[in-house]
Motif scaffolding. Structure first.
Motif, PDB file in Angstrom:
ATOM      1  N   GLU A 169      41.382 108.741  54.415  1.00 18.29           N
ATOM      2  CA  GLU A 169      42.801 108.426  54.529  1.00 18.29           C
ATOM      3  C   GLU A 169      43.620 109.558  55.151  1.00 18.29           C
ATOM      4  OE1 GLU A 169      44.217 107.213  50.718  1.00 18.29           O
ATOM      5  OE2 GLU A 169      43.168 105.284  50.783  1.00 18.29           O
ATOM      6  N   ASP A 170      43.269 110.806  54.806  1.00 18.91           N
ATOM      7  CA  ASP A 170      44.088 111.938  55.254  1.00 18.91           C
ATOM      8  C   ASP A 170      43.592 112.593  56.535  1.00 18.91           C
ATOM      9  OD1 ASP A 170      45.460 111.432  52.923  1.00 18.91           O
ATOM     10  OD2 ASP A 170      44.641 113.149  51.823  1.00 18.91           O
ATOM     11  N   HIS A 171      42.295 112.435  56.845  1.00 17.84           N
ATOM     12  CA  HIS A 171      41.728 113.165  57.975  1.00 17.84           C
ATOM     13  C   HIS A 171      40.933 112.273  58.940  1.00 17.84           C
ATOM     14  CE1 HIS A 171      42.791 117.058  56.177  1.00 17.84           C
ATOM     15  NE2 HIS A 171      42.487 116.488  55.019  1.00 17.84           N
ATOM     16  N   ASP A 172      40.826 110.991  58.627  1.00 18.59           N
ATOM     17  CA  ASP A 172      40.075 110.052  59.467  1.00 18.59           C
ATOM     18  C   ASP A 172      38.630 110.522  59.674  1.00 18.59           C
ATOM     19  OD1 ASP A 172      39.759 107.709  60.905  1.00 18.59           O
ATOM     20  OD2 ASP A 172      40.288 108.644  62.809  1.00 18.59           O
ATOM     21  N   VAL A 173      38.048 111.094  58.638  1.00 18.82           N
ATOM     22  CA  VAL A 173      36.648 111.496  58.641  1.00 18.82           C
ATOM     23  C   VAL A 173      35.922 110.658  57.595  1.00 18.82           C
ATOM     24  CG1 VAL A 173      35.009 113.356  58.138  1.00 18.82           C
ATOM     25  CG2 VAL A 173      37.098 113.844  59.422  1.00 18.82           C
ATOM     26  N   ILE A 174      34.857 109.990  58.019  1.00 14.43           N
ATOM     27  CA  ILE A 174      34.139 109.093  57.117  1.00 14.43           C
ATOM     28  C   ILE A 174      32.785 109.696  56.784  1.00 14.43           C
ATOM     29  CG2 ILE A 174      33.188 106.780  56.803  1.00 14.43           C
ATOM     30  CD1 ILE A 174      35.273 105.767  58.783  1.00 14.43           C
ATOM     31  N   LEU A 175      32.596 110.009  55.500  1.00 16.02           N
ATOM     32  CA  LEU A 175      31.318 110.490  54.980  1.00 16.02           C
ATOM     33  C   LEU A 175      30.754 109.447  54.023  1.00 16.02           C
ATOM     34  CD1 LEU A 175      32.032 114.281  54.253  1.00 16.02           C
ATOM     35  CD2 LEU A 175      31.360 113.178  56.396  1.00 16.02           C
ATOM     36  N   ALA A 176      29.546 109.670  53.561  1.00 19.97           N
ATOM     37  CA  ALA A 176      28.890 108.753  52.628  1.00 19.97           C
ATOM     38  C   ALA A 176      28.745 109.430  51.273  1.00 19.97           C
ATOM     39  CB  ALA A 176      27.516 108.348  53.157  1.00 19.97           C
ATOM     40  N   ASP A 230      36.102 121.383  58.233  1.00 16.76           N
ATOM     41  CA  ASP A 230      37.513 121.761  58.136  1.00 16.76           C
ATOM     42  C   ASP A 230      38.264 120.759  57.265  1.00 16.76           C
ATOM     43  OD1 ASP A 230      37.196 123.984  59.747  1.00 16.76           O
ATOM     44  OD2 ASP A 230      38.001 123.025  61.559  1.00 16.76           O
ATOM     45  N   ALA A 231      37.989 119.480  57.498  1.00 16.37           N
ATOM     46  CA  ALA A 231      38.637 118.429  56.707  1.00 16.37           C
ATOM     47  C   ALA A 231      38.203 118.519  55.249  1.00 16.37           C
ATOM     48  CB  ALA A 231      38.299 117.066  57.291  1.00 16.37           C
ATOM     49  N   LEU A 232      36.924 118.738  55.015  1.00 16.20           N
ATOM     50  CA  LEU A 232      36.434 118.846  53.650  1.00 16.20           C
ATOM     51  C   LEU A 232      37.060 120.049  52.932  1.00 16.20           C
ATOM     52  CD1 LEU A 232      34.580 117.788  51.439  1.00 16.20           C
ATOM     53  CD2 LEU A 232      32.689 119.085  52.476  1.00 16.20           C
ATOM     54  N   ALA A 233      37.205 121.147  53.641  1.00 22.37           N
ATOM     55  CA  ALA A 233      37.827 122.338  53.054  1.00 22.37           C
ATOM     56  C   ALA A 233      39.277 122.029  52.653  1.00 22.37           C
ATOM     57  CB  ALA A 233      37.784 123.490  54.048  1.00 22.37           C
ATOM     58  N   ALA A 234      39.983 121.281  53.489  1.00 21.62           N
ATOM     59  CA  ALA A 234      41.366 120.934  53.177  1.00 21.62           C
ATOM     60  C   ALA A 234      41.461 120.052  51.938  1.00 21.62           C
ATOM     61  CB  ALA A 234      42.000 120.242  54.382  1.00 21.62           C
ATOM     62  N   VAL A 235      40.505 119.135  51.796  1.00 19.83           N
ATOM     63  CA  VAL A 235      40.514 118.224  50.638  1.00 19.83           C
ATOM     64  C   VAL A 235      40.151 118.961  49.365  1.00 19.83           C
ATOM     65  CG1 VAL A 235      39.303 116.268  49.597  1.00 19.83           C
ATOM     66  CG2 VAL A 235      40.119 116.125  51.959  1.00 19.83           C
ATOM     67  N   LEU A 236      39.178 119.838  49.448  1.00 20.13           N
ATOM     68  CA  LEU A 236      38.751 120.553  48.249  1.00 20.13           C
ATOM     69  C   LEU A 236      39.784 121.580  47.801  1.00 20.13           C
ATOM     70  CD1 LEU A 236      34.951 121.126  49.061  1.00 20.13           C
ATOM     71  CD2 LEU A 236      35.962 119.480  47.481  1.00 20.13           C
ATOM     72  N   VAL A 271      28.781 117.231  44.243  1.00 18.19           N
ATOM     73  CA  VAL A 271      30.213 117.224  43.880  1.00 18.19           C
ATOM     74  C   VAL A 271      30.349 116.380  42.616  1.00 18.19           C
ATOM     75  CG1 VAL A 271      31.164 117.637  46.182  1.00 18.19           C
ATOM     76  CG2 VAL A 271      30.552 115.323  45.533  1.00 18.19           C
ATOM     77  N   PRO A 272      29.895 116.862  41.478  1.00 22.46           N
ATOM     78  CA  PRO A 272      29.792 116.052  40.252  1.00 22.46           C
ATOM     79  C   PRO A 272      31.058 115.257  39.932  1.00 22.46           C
ATOM     80  CG  PRO A 272      28.812 118.205  39.896  1.00 22.46           C
ATOM     81  CD  PRO A 272      29.479 118.260  41.233  1.00 22.46           C
ATOM     82  N   GLY A 273      30.887 113.928  39.934  1.00 20.74           N
ATOM     83  CA  GLY A 273      31.960 113.021  39.564  1.00 20.74           C
ATOM     84  C   GLY A 273      33.068 112.861  40.582  1.00 20.74           C
ATOM     85  N   ARG A 274      32.985 113.521  41.738  1.00 18.91           N
ATOM     86  CA  ARG A 274      34.116 113.534  42.672  1.00 18.91           C
ATOM     87  C   ARG A 274      33.820 112.861  44.012  1.00 18.91           C
ATOM     88  NH1 ARG A 274      36.964 118.951  43.855  1.00 18.91           N
ATOM     89  NH2 ARG A 274      38.488 117.408  44.583  1.00 18.91           N
ATOM     90  N   ALA A 275      32.624 112.340  44.182  1.00 19.03           N
ATOM     91  CA  ALA A 275      32.224 111.864  45.515  1.00 19.03           C
ATOM     92  C   ALA A 275      33.163 110.793  46.060  1.00 19.03           C
ATOM     93  CB  ALA A 275      30.792 111.345  45.472  1.00 19.03           C
ATOM     94  N   SER A 276      33.487 109.786  45.281  1.00 23.46           N
ATOM     95  CA  SER A 276      34.325 108.687  45.776  1.00 23.46           C
ATOM     96  C   SER A 276      35.740 109.160  46.079  1.00 23.46           C
ATOM     97  CB  SER A 276      34.347 107.549  44.760  1.00 23.46           C
ATOM     98  OG  SER A 276      33.061 106.980  44.614  1.00 23.46           O
ATOM     99  N   GLU A 277      36.272 110.029  45.210  1.00 22.96           N
ATOM    100  CA  GLU A 277      37.626 110.554  45.423  1.00 22.96           C
ATOM    101  C   GLU A 277      37.697 111.366  46.719  1.00 22.96           C
ATOM    102  OE1 GLU A 277      39.931 114.545  44.188  1.00 22.96           O
ATOM    103  OE2 GLU A 277      38.346 113.834  42.857  1.00 22.96           O
ATOM    104  N   ILE A 278      36.723 112.246  46.934  1.00 27.19           N
ATOM    105  CA  ILE A 278      36.720 113.075  48.146  1.00 27.19           C
ATOM    106  C   ILE A 278      36.514 112.204  49.377  1.00 27.19           C
ATOM    107  CG2 ILE A 278      35.472 114.894  49.372  1.00 27.19           C
ATOM    108  CD1 ILE A 278      34.774 116.076  46.606  1.00 27.19           C
ATOM    109  N   GLN A 279      35.603 111.249  49.287  1.00 25.26           N
ATOM    110  CA  GLN A 279      35.359 110.341  50.412  1.00 25.26           C
ATOM    111  C   GLN A 279      36.644 109.615  50.810  1.00 25.26           C
ATOM    112  OE1 GLN A 279      33.356 106.598  49.572  1.00 25.26           O
ATOM    113  NE2 GLN A 279      31.993 106.915  51.318  1.00 25.26           N
TER     114      GLN A 279
END
Length: 366
Positions: free
Chosen positions: A323-330, A360-366, A310-318
Motif C-alpha cells: 500500500e505504501d511503497h507498491d512493492v509486493i512480497l510473499a 529500502d521500502a522494507l527498511a522504511a516499513v520496519l 518476522v515472527p507474527g508480522r509477515a501479513s502486516e509488513i506485506q
C-alpha cells in the motif's frame, strides 16, 4: 514492483511476444516449429545439449527428452507421480519442506506406498535418515522424490549428496526432482535425475502456464509399463508430438516461455547465475543491517529467494509494503505463513537495483 518468488515479473520483450497474432496450435505448422525451438532452448537451460541428440556429456546415461505441458508448475509434480506410480509402487519421499511432503500426498492419491523421510522445515535434508531407510531390511523402493529449492523457506537443498546415497544403495531407483524454483538460476544435475521438473513462472520469468520436464529413457520405459490412466497429468503423450499434441496447447504461454528463454540464453547461463548470486548476497546483507535473520541460514539459502524471519508480522509488513511503497512480497506458506516474509530475487528480478529498491521500502516499513 513484483518481487515474489514466483510468479515473477515478466520483462517487456516477453509481453510484446505475447501480444502478437495468435497461432492455432492444432492446424498451423508454425506452432510445431515454435514448440521444437522451445524444447531446444529448454534443453540448454536443463544442461542437456540439444545439438547432440539430447546428450549432455557424450554418454547415453545423460540423454534426456524435454517436454512442456500446458499447466502451472504443480502439474509437473502430479504428472511425474501419475506417470510413474500405480498401486503398490514403493516411493521414498525425502523432504524438509512443504513441497517435499506434497510428493507423499500425490503418491498416496495414485495408490502408491510413500515412505516419508522428513526433517523440520528449517533443517537440512535428513541424509542420515535416508541412509537408514535405504538400508532397512524391507527397503525395496521403485522411486525417490525430492525438492531442490524449497521456496516457502528459501532453502537450497543438497540434492547431490542425496543422489549419491540413492545411487550407491540401489541404482535402479528412479529419481524425481522438483527444480521448479532453481532451474535457470542454479546448476541442476539433470544428468543424474530421471524426471527433472521446472516451470515457466519462476527463474525463466514467463507467466504461469507451462510445466516442463527433462525425462530419461528409463523413466519413459517405466511409464510405458505403468500405462498412466490420466491424459492431462501424463508425460507420455508429449514424448512424440510429430503427429500432433494430445490437446490444444497453451499457445501464448509457449510463445512467452520461448521468448523468455531467448533472453536468458542470450545473456548466458553463467552470467545469469552470477546475477542471482549477487542479488541474493545484497538482499541478505541489507537484511542483516535491519536485524533480520533468514530461515535456513545463509549457507543453505537459495540464490533465488530469501526468507526473512518476522515472527507474527509477515501479513502486516506485506500489506504496508504493497500500500505504501507498491512493492509486493510473499509471506510464508503453511504453518509458518505469518512468521516469514519472502523476497523473490528470481529471474528478471535478480538484479541488485531491484533488491535495493525493495530493501529500502522494507527498511522504511520496519
Amino acid at each position: 514492483m513484483l518481487m515474489t518468488p514466483g510468479p515473477t515479473a515478466v520483462p517487456e520483450p516477453v509481453r510484446e511476444a505475447m501480444s502478437r497474432e495468435l497461432i492455432n496450435p492444432d492446424v498451423d505448422p508454425r506452432f510445431r516449429e515454435l514448440y521444437g525451438r522451445l524444447t531446444e532452448r529448454l534443453a540448454t537451460a536443463y544442461g542437456v545439449d540439444p545439438d547432440d541428440d539430447g546428450v549432455a556429456d557424450g554418454s547415453d546415461d545423460a540423454a534426456r527428452d524435454v517436454v512442456a505441458l500446458g499447466g502451472e508448475g504443480i502439474l509437473g509434480l502430479e504428472a511425474a507421480v501419475a506417470s510413474l506410480v500405480e498401486p503398490g509402487t514403493e516411493v521414498l519421499c525425502l523432504s524438509n519442506g512443504l513441497y517435499g511432503e506434497g510428493f507423499a500426498d500425490f503418491v498416496e492419491s495414485y495408490g502408491g506406498d510413500p515412505t516419508l523421510v522428513a526433517a523440520e522445515h528449517d533443517e537440512p535434508l535428513p541424509l542420515d535418515a535416508l541412509d537408514d531407510a535405504l538400508a532397512a531390511d524391507d527397503a525395496d523402493f521403485d522411486l525417490a522424490t525430492m525438492v531442490h529449492c524449497e521456496t516457502p523457506t528459501g532453502t537450497l537443498n543438497d540434492i547431490g549428496s542425496a543422489l549419491d546415497r540413492l545411487e550407491a544403495a540401489d541404482s535402479e531407483i528412479l529419481t524425481v526432482v522438483d527444480a521448479v524454483s532453481s532451474l535457470g538460476a542454479v546448476p541442476v544435475p539433470t544428468d543424474r535425475i530421471d524426471v527433472c521438473l521446472g516451470a515457466s513462472q519462476k527463474c525463466f520469468s514467463a507467466p504461469p502456464g507451462l510445466a516442463t520436464a527433462a525425462v530419461s529413457d528409463r523413466a519413459w520405459a517405466a511409464m510405458d509399463e505403468r500405462d498412466p490412466h490420466s491424459l492431462y497429468a501424463n508425460f507420455l503423450p508429449f514424448r512424440d508430438v510429430s503427429d500432433g499434441f494430445p490437446y490444444t496447447h497453451l499457445t501464448t504461454e509457449v510463445v512467452a516461455l520461448d521468448a523468455a528463454l531467448g533472453l536468458l540464453l542470450d545473456e548466458g547461463l553463467d552470467a545469469v547465475r552470477k546475477r542471482h548470486e549477487a542479488a541474493a548476497a545484497r538482499c541478505r546483507e541489507r537484511g542483516a543491517e535491519l536485524g533480520l535473520e533468514t530461515v535456513p541460514g545463509p549457507e543453505r539459502s537459495s540464490p533465488t529467494v530469501t526468507a526473512f524471519e518476522v515472527p507474527g508480522r509477515a501479513s502486516e509488513i506485506q500489506e504496508r509494503l504493497r500500500e505504501d511503497h507498491d512493492v509486493i512480497l510473499a509471506t510464508g506458506l503453511g504453518e509458518g505463513a505469518g512468521d516469514v516474509l519472502r523476497v523473490g530475487h528470481m529471474g528478471h528480478n535478480a538484479r541488485v537495483d531491484r533488491v535495493e529498491e525493495t530493501m529500502d521500502a522494507l527498511a522504511a516499513v520496519l
